[in-house]
Design an enzyme around this catalytic site. Sequence first.
Site, PDB file in Angstrom:
ATOM      1  N   ARG F  92       0.843  -1.222   0.000  1.00 21.93           N
ATOM      2  CA  ARG F  92       0.000   0.000   0.000  1.00 21.93           C
ATOM      3  C   ARG F  92       0.862   1.250   0.000  1.00 21.93           C
ATOM      4  O   ARG F  92       0.479   2.274  -0.579  1.00 21.93           O
ATOM      5  CB  ARG F  92      -0.934   0.001   1.216  1.00 21.93           C
ATOM      6  N   GLU F  95       2.153   1.603  -3.492  1.00 29.77           N
ATOM      7  CA  GLU F  95       1.056   2.067  -4.354  1.00 29.77           C
ATOM      8  C   GLU F  95       0.813   3.560  -4.180  1.00 29.77           C
ATOM      9  O   GLU F  95       0.476   4.269  -5.126  1.00 29.77           O
ATOM     10  CB  GLU F  95      -0.199   1.273  -4.003  1.00 29.77           C
ATOM     11  N   SER F 118      14.874  15.333   1.287  1.00 33.93           N
ATOM     12  CA  SER F 118      15.902  14.395   1.734  1.00 33.93           C
ATOM     13  C   SER F 118      15.294  13.176   2.430  1.00 33.93           C
ATOM     14  O   SER F 118      14.361  13.297   3.222  1.00 33.93           O
ATOM     15  CB  SER F 118      16.867  15.091   2.697  1.00 33.93           C
TER      16      SER F 118
END
Lengths: 151, 151, 151, 151, 151, 151, 151, 151, 151, 151
Positions: F92, F95, F118
């Site tokens: 997830r 994604e 960063s």
Amino acid sequence: MPVFESREEVTHAIIAARVARGIRWADVATAVGRSKEWTTAACFGQMTFSAGEAEALVALLELDPSALPWLQTVPYKGTLGGGAPDDPLLYRWYEMISVYGPAIKELIHEEFGDGIMSAIDFKMHIEREPDPAGDRVHVNISGKFLPYKKY
Amino acid sequence: MPVFESREEVTHAIIAARVARGIRWADVATAVGRSKEWTTAACFGQMTFSAGEAEALVALLELDPSALPWLQTVPYKGTLGGGAPDDPLLYRWYEMISVYGPAIKELIHEEFGDGIMSAIDFKMHIEREPDPAGDRVHVNISGKFLPYKKY
Amino acid sequence: MPVFESREEVTHAIIAARVARGIRWADVATAVGRSKEWTTAACFGQMTFSAGEAEALVALLELDPSALPWLQTVPYKGTLGGGAPDDPLLYRWYEMISVYGPAIKELIHEEFGDGIMSAIDFKMHIEREPDPAGDRVHVNISGKFLPYKKY
Amino acid sequence: MPVFESREEVTHAIIAARVARGIRWADVATAVGRSKEWTTAACFGQMTFSAGEAEALVALLELDPSALPWLQTVPYKGTLGGGAPDDPLLYRWYEMISVYGPAIKELIHEEFGDGIMSAIDFKMHIEREPDPAGDRVHVNISGKFLPYKKY
Amino acid sequence: MPVFESREEVTHAIIAARVARGIRWADVATAVGRSKEWTTAACFGQMTFSAGEAEALVALLELDPSALPWLQTVPYKGTLGGGAPDDPLLYRWYEMISVYGPAIKELIHEEFGDGIMSAIDFKMHIEREPDPAGDRVHVNISGKFLPYKKY
Amino acid sequence: MPVFESREEVTHAIIAARVARGIRWADVATAVGRSKEWTTAACFGQMTFSAGEAEALVALLELDPSALPWLQTVPYKGTLGGGAPDDPLLYRWYEMISVYGPAIKELIHEEFGDGIMSAIDFKMHIEREPDPAGDRVHVNISGKFLPYKKY
Amino acid sequence: MPVFESREEVTHAIIAARVARGIRWADVATAVGRSKEWTTAACFGQMTFSAGEAEALVALLELDPSALPWLQTVPYKGTLGGGAPDDPLLYRWYEMISVYGPAIKELIHEEFGDGIMSAIDFKMHIEREPDPAGDRVHVNISGKFLPYKKY
Amino acid sequence: MPVFESREEVTHAIIAARVARGIRWADVATAVGRSKEWTTAACFGQMTFSAGEAEALVALLELDPSALPWLQTVPYKGTLGGGAPDDPLLYRWYEMISVYGPAIKELIHEEFGDGIMSAIDFKMHIEREPDPAGDRVHVNISGKFLPYKKY
Amino acid sequence: MPVFESREEVTHAIIAARVARGIRWADVATAVGRSKEWTTAACFGQMTFSAGEAEALVALLELDPSALPWLQTVPYKGTLGGGAPDDPLLYRWYEMISVYGPAIKELIHEEFGDGIMSAIDFKMHIEREPDPAGDRVHVNISGKFLPYKKY
Amino acid sequence: MPVFESREEVTHAIIAARVARGIRWADVATAVGRSKEWTTAACFGQMTFSAGEAEALVALLELDPSALPWLQTVPYKGTLGGGAPDDPLLYRWYEMISVYGPAIKELIHEEFGDGIMSAIDFKMHIEREPDPAGDRVHVNISGKFLPYKKY
């Protein structure tokens, strides 16, 4: 000369215009007012031009003015796609990391502790190093050390 | 301390012995009599030791003498497996080629013509560059230019 | 016949012109004044032509003169993309390295020590070897040995 | 010295025994009675030994006799796994196909028509070629041409 | 309890000791004196411990003292093994999951049990966070927790 | 202005129209009536517009009205093309970058210019966010912005 | 019977114990008190057991009690590694998504709008469907629809 | 409306015509006289139409009649390319096989013995399952069991 | 002779026992009572033995009786991992599909319509075909045609 | 009908002309005067036509005569790109090698010794095998055995 619809189209036009006109990258850099290393990377779609730099480039290569906003837009960067490069010159650089990688990592950590050498706050300079046994390519690289933050 | 049966076993033992004994790579290099860059790469199984260099390393790290012929055998080199490195420090070097690759290629060709910069007849030196805005890693690389042969 | 905007377009035009005109690669090589091996590789976008060589090629194949600067620009080389070739003829060459690779490596190191055989300072010659049991392809390859530098 | 349970174990033992005893591949080949190229490839698990060849090898390297049936069993061959090799020496050979591949294909077809150069009915000979500008690796390859069957 | 010969062995032992003893990551973090996020990532071999932090961890989990130098050695980081975005800005987000992934997983499970954080019932807010040492990107993410269904 | 035949063509036209007109993503979001994060992701073809939202976007960017049904059709989402973690919880997060990646990149550049956030000078905090519709995972991320150096 | 040091070791022991004892998965499920689908997935290291479920499993298969905390720890899930499965039975399921994927996507969106079918709040039931032309595998799947959140 | 020269062009035209006309897949299926699951898959180039089905589709969407022979030609099927799908809805289905794969395999073998569930003699039905806690997607799959042949 | 804990261990033991005893696969097949093609595939862990077949195999090769339940358990099948095989003999079979694939597909569809040739209800027979120009391998394959179901 | 500039363009035109004209592959083969297997593979760009065969094909399908030299030029062959095919019919053939590969290899070596079955000196014949339980696809393959050369 059609209106540009992506940064990739502008990059393609820069490359074609330079070859057709026979202009050296060093001369492009002089016109833009930056080092030859930064300017060439930028022309290949890897850096962002200021308004003045973009105008100088468009004038030098006689590009359509619709290139101007694209040159000032931050591009999608990177050219390797997660693998090794096919081109023999670029492969030697990849091999340098493949063979020297663990040594580079160990020696930077031995000197600085945990962290990285920045590829953003970074400079590179490439020049000819005369040598009676055959001239050499000499490269100077300087990148800021960034320590890992603890919290 | 068992007899070594591959260079990979020797490499593993060198790494473990160095951490357990708290010896710096710079000190390993002094004992071996080579630069810290070459020595560290060699200890990671990327270079071939002479007899004298191998003996100095085995003595310093108190390795089994069966390590000696392995250290003098040309190893299978390379650590990347054809992809990008996972480690953040090494990835920044890979990204440097990904972002600057076309510029590096163009500028070397503009200066030297068609050919490559050797990764074999090659030297690298890494040092600290003090900077009030944060110290930097400074790298000097020198590789012989090799022109493509025409025939 | 449009203006060429990349070396890939020139390569495509060379291939199409040669098939349409029914010219042999050996004849292209004679016109260019180089060996058939170097010339064919160069026509496929893997080598850089001199001004005279480019003019001979453009004349022979009746290409648009905008091909001339592209033929003299160092190309992005390499055709395999980091994998094995799909074509059966080329795959046999890949298989040769897959099956004989360790033997090639060991025997070169046994003779020369640590280093590589150059693919840049390199020549290849392919010819028919008559044989009553079926003619053979005979290949001569010569590459300079480059020892690893110690420092 | 345990009983061998796979060809991979035998290959590993051959490599370790040769390094420990300091025997050259050329001497292994003499003992086996084949060329150094075939013998070295076979020792790396790429070719099948006859009974006599296997016995000579086992005697020379003082291997457990359970190695004998494995050496006479046809091995699973190939070492590249469908990608490019990591080792710099082997990579130059891969690059040779990447850069010269289309030229090799065209020139063999121009001479012989459609078909392949066999990697099975195949010989390779590697030797030193003295050269005042630096000695060279000279390779002779001979593979039977096999035409595609029409039916 | 054998002597540790690599950081991977130490990581494995930390994970096993924690499960066997039933200690929460939050308690490990308290013992080490760092946040639970940093500590969990560090225990999974992604960060470098100071001497004091290493000693606290070894004491809490009753590890062999040979773990101490390994915990203070900069590790090879990253857990995803490639397939990363080419663009440097996007790569940093990918690296965040590569380096922090196991910690994120452990801490959500420690708080919520088995399930996932939804990427569908999900919100993200990005804003500038002024900072005298250089402004920062501040990101707020909120995703619904969805427990695995048992049946 | 031709009739749109796919969502990809609409996405391309949105990107080109925004750059040519110099409109900020924040202003696009205001016109559409959603957050800048959701709107930018939607414009990159990752979310589905309502009829009213689609009309506002088409009006603002002066797109051909054939864009309207495409903007209201659920798109094929994702931009990373694989190399993802196997574990569902970690997936997830992957994604999230695949779907929101272009939006994250655009909004950081719109606020800060060219550079990165960063992953080294970086902090993450994960906590439970009580919610009557089901508790949520709340994540706070803070990373220093690093501008690309020009030279 | 050694102490378990990872969930993978427990999974391996479950598989071996079941085959050696000749126990059916349906009987394992009865002992654990869950459906055969959930229980088998859990035994393969894909779900988390409660204390009581873990004890029933350990008793049935006579595992070492050190398995208990591992069975109650949330595992790293997933078995495909981002590719297609090699096993012919599993490949047919993959092919089902390859061939029917766009239809599945379109029909769920046509019925529900933009969102996904949950693989977490999810149930599966597999049973034999007698058929004179050859019995069939009948599968019932039920997953909660989760709409994309707008904000 | 040009003449179609491939099935891919016909598929593209079907998708564009349906969106432009605002026709539901359920209505396409009614016109064609097949289930919505089979019809949608067929429209995406995964199934072969009969003459009558092709004519009904061409009439409904007002396609050029040159689409007729293409719709009746068996297409090259499959959409995943051997990897995991990028789209979040499709990925959940892939994850279902990744997490439940071993359980599916074991339970089918426990019931039927060695063999596979056919993806060719196969039916799928997708429908809405009302649920006060949020409606669910309910899927019925039926595939013929095919036992491995012994001989 | 330890107790077997997986089918892979049984496969490994079968291979080692056959080589050590010098038994031909044809003789293994006779003992098992199946064709040499099915039996060899089964011994490599690709098919499921009946109780009687397993007992015959265990007796012939003098394996530990704990092999019996593993041989009767349906194995995880497949050996290629989604790529091309490295071994030259196997690669020629892969190349046969690469070169002839579209022809195979077209001709089966031309004869049978849409569907597949089963790899489950499938037989293969390999035999020597004497030929004065060099003996040939003759292969007979028979697979049931399975038409795609319409519904 | 434009002039053809590559073999790929000719292949595309052959496929489109055959579907548009409703000609069977068997009839194309009759016109060309070769088997249906060879002819179909050749039409898909995998074999080289003679002048007479090319003329027959061009006449039958009414192609532009610029197709003639392309049909007589040896093509780049192969369609799989080093992976498994997506199409279900082709995948079953790939699976046949995945499941039966080790058995094929062992049985050919048991009969012939070390070597390969040629995919160049090779014939394939596909025909319908009537069967009351459902007709079968029957395939006859004949490839010359080529022994590995020793030297």
